[in-house]
Design a protein around this motif. Structure first.
Motif, PDB file in Angstrom:
ATOM      1  N   PHE A 151      -4.668   0.664   8.112  1.00  0.00           N
ATOM      2  CA  PHE A 151      -5.573  -0.416   8.513  1.00  0.00           C
ATOM      3  C   PHE A 151      -4.791  -1.717   8.701  1.00  0.00           C
ATOM      4  N   PHE A 152      -3.961  -2.052   7.697  1.00  0.00           N
ATOM      5  CA  PHE A 152      -3.160  -3.269   7.814  1.00  0.00           C
ATOM      6  C   PHE A 152      -2.144  -3.152   8.949  1.00  0.00           C
ATOM      7  N   CYS A 193       0.828  -1.214   0.000  1.00  0.00           N
ATOM      8  CA  CYS A 193       0.000   0.000   0.000  1.00  0.00           C
ATOM      9  C   CYS A 193       0.860   1.262   0.000  1.00  0.00           C
ATOM     10  N   SER A 204       1.629   4.126  -3.441  1.00  0.00           N
ATOM     11  CA  SER A 204       1.013   5.429  -3.199  1.00  0.00           C
ATOM     12  C   SER A 204       1.655   6.552  -4.002  1.00  0.00           C
ATOM     13  N   ALA A 211      -5.187   2.807   3.834  1.00  0.00           N
ATOM     14  CA  ALA A 211      -5.252   1.347   3.715  1.00  0.00           C
ATOM     15  C   ALA A 211      -4.072   0.703   4.440  1.00  0.00           C
ATOM     16  N   GLU A 240      -5.347   7.884   0.431  1.00  0.00           N
ATOM     17  CA  GLU A 240      -6.096   6.629   0.555  1.00  0.00           C
ATOM     18  C   GLU A 240      -5.176   5.424   0.722  1.00  0.00           C
ATOM     19  N   ALA A 241      -4.080   5.418   0.002  1.00  0.00           N
ATOM     20  CA  ALA A 241      -3.149   4.289   0.109  1.00  0.00           C
ATOM     21  C   ALA A 241      -2.545   4.223   1.514  1.00  0.00           C
TER      22      ALA A 241
END
Length: 170
Positions: free
Chosen positions: A128-129, A47, A51, A125, A121-122
């Motif tokens: 989140f991970f 991710c 980006s 994400a 956004e990347a």
């Protein structure tokens, strides 16, 4: 001869020092946690890399944490799969993993927070991970802590036998 009425306990540890492949490890809870950690490390790294801002200090820190976790966890997974830990049983593997997992929990907390506040956004994400990896490493650290407290072995068999001696009546 032991004194009458006393209980003695003996502990022996059996180590099979042959290097052998054991695919059953990936079906155990520690094996599944390691595979989850590897996947989360890789997904977070990807991710950040796609980006376009991977050169930013936040992205560099996240990727350092992700790749450090990926390589250490991957090597430890290979060691468990091939019973290398049992061959080198004098090394305190559980304590090493405990320290690593505790550190990576903190590192992922910091890296995921920094990625979440970047505004892409990347990076969101990746954060989140990163938070998922933080939970996985935290849970693994907890399991390692419990294993160290209980005196368990990382691999091998610890045999505890009790010998009960009673007084002899004549």
């Amino acid at each position: 001869m032991a004194d009458p009425g006393f209980h003695t306990t003996s502990t022996s540890t059996n180590h099979n020092t042959n290097i052998r492949f054991d695919s059953g490890y990936v079906k155990t809870l520690p094996g599944m946690i390691k595979i989850t950690q590897i996947v989360l490390n890789l997904l977070g790294f990807i991710c950040i890399e796609v980006s376009g801002y991977s050169f930013h200090s936040r992205g560099s820190w996240f990727n350092t944490v992700a790749m450090g976790g990926f390589w250490f966890t991957g090597i430890m997974l290979a060691f468990y799969l091939f019973h290398v830990l049992e061959k080198f049983y004098k090394i305190p593997w559980l304590k090493i993993e405990l320290v690593f997992c505790a550190l990576w929990t903190l590192f992922y907390l910091l890296a995921a927070c920094l990625a979440a506040t970047f505004g892409l956004e990347a990076y969101a994400a990746a954060s989140f991970f990163g938070f998922c990896a933080m939970i996985a490493y935290g849970y693994d650290a907890y399991l390692k802590f419990r294993a160290v407290q209980a005196g368990r072995l990382e691999q091998g068999v610890k045999v505890v036998s009790k010998e009960i001696t009673s007084p002899v009546t004549a």
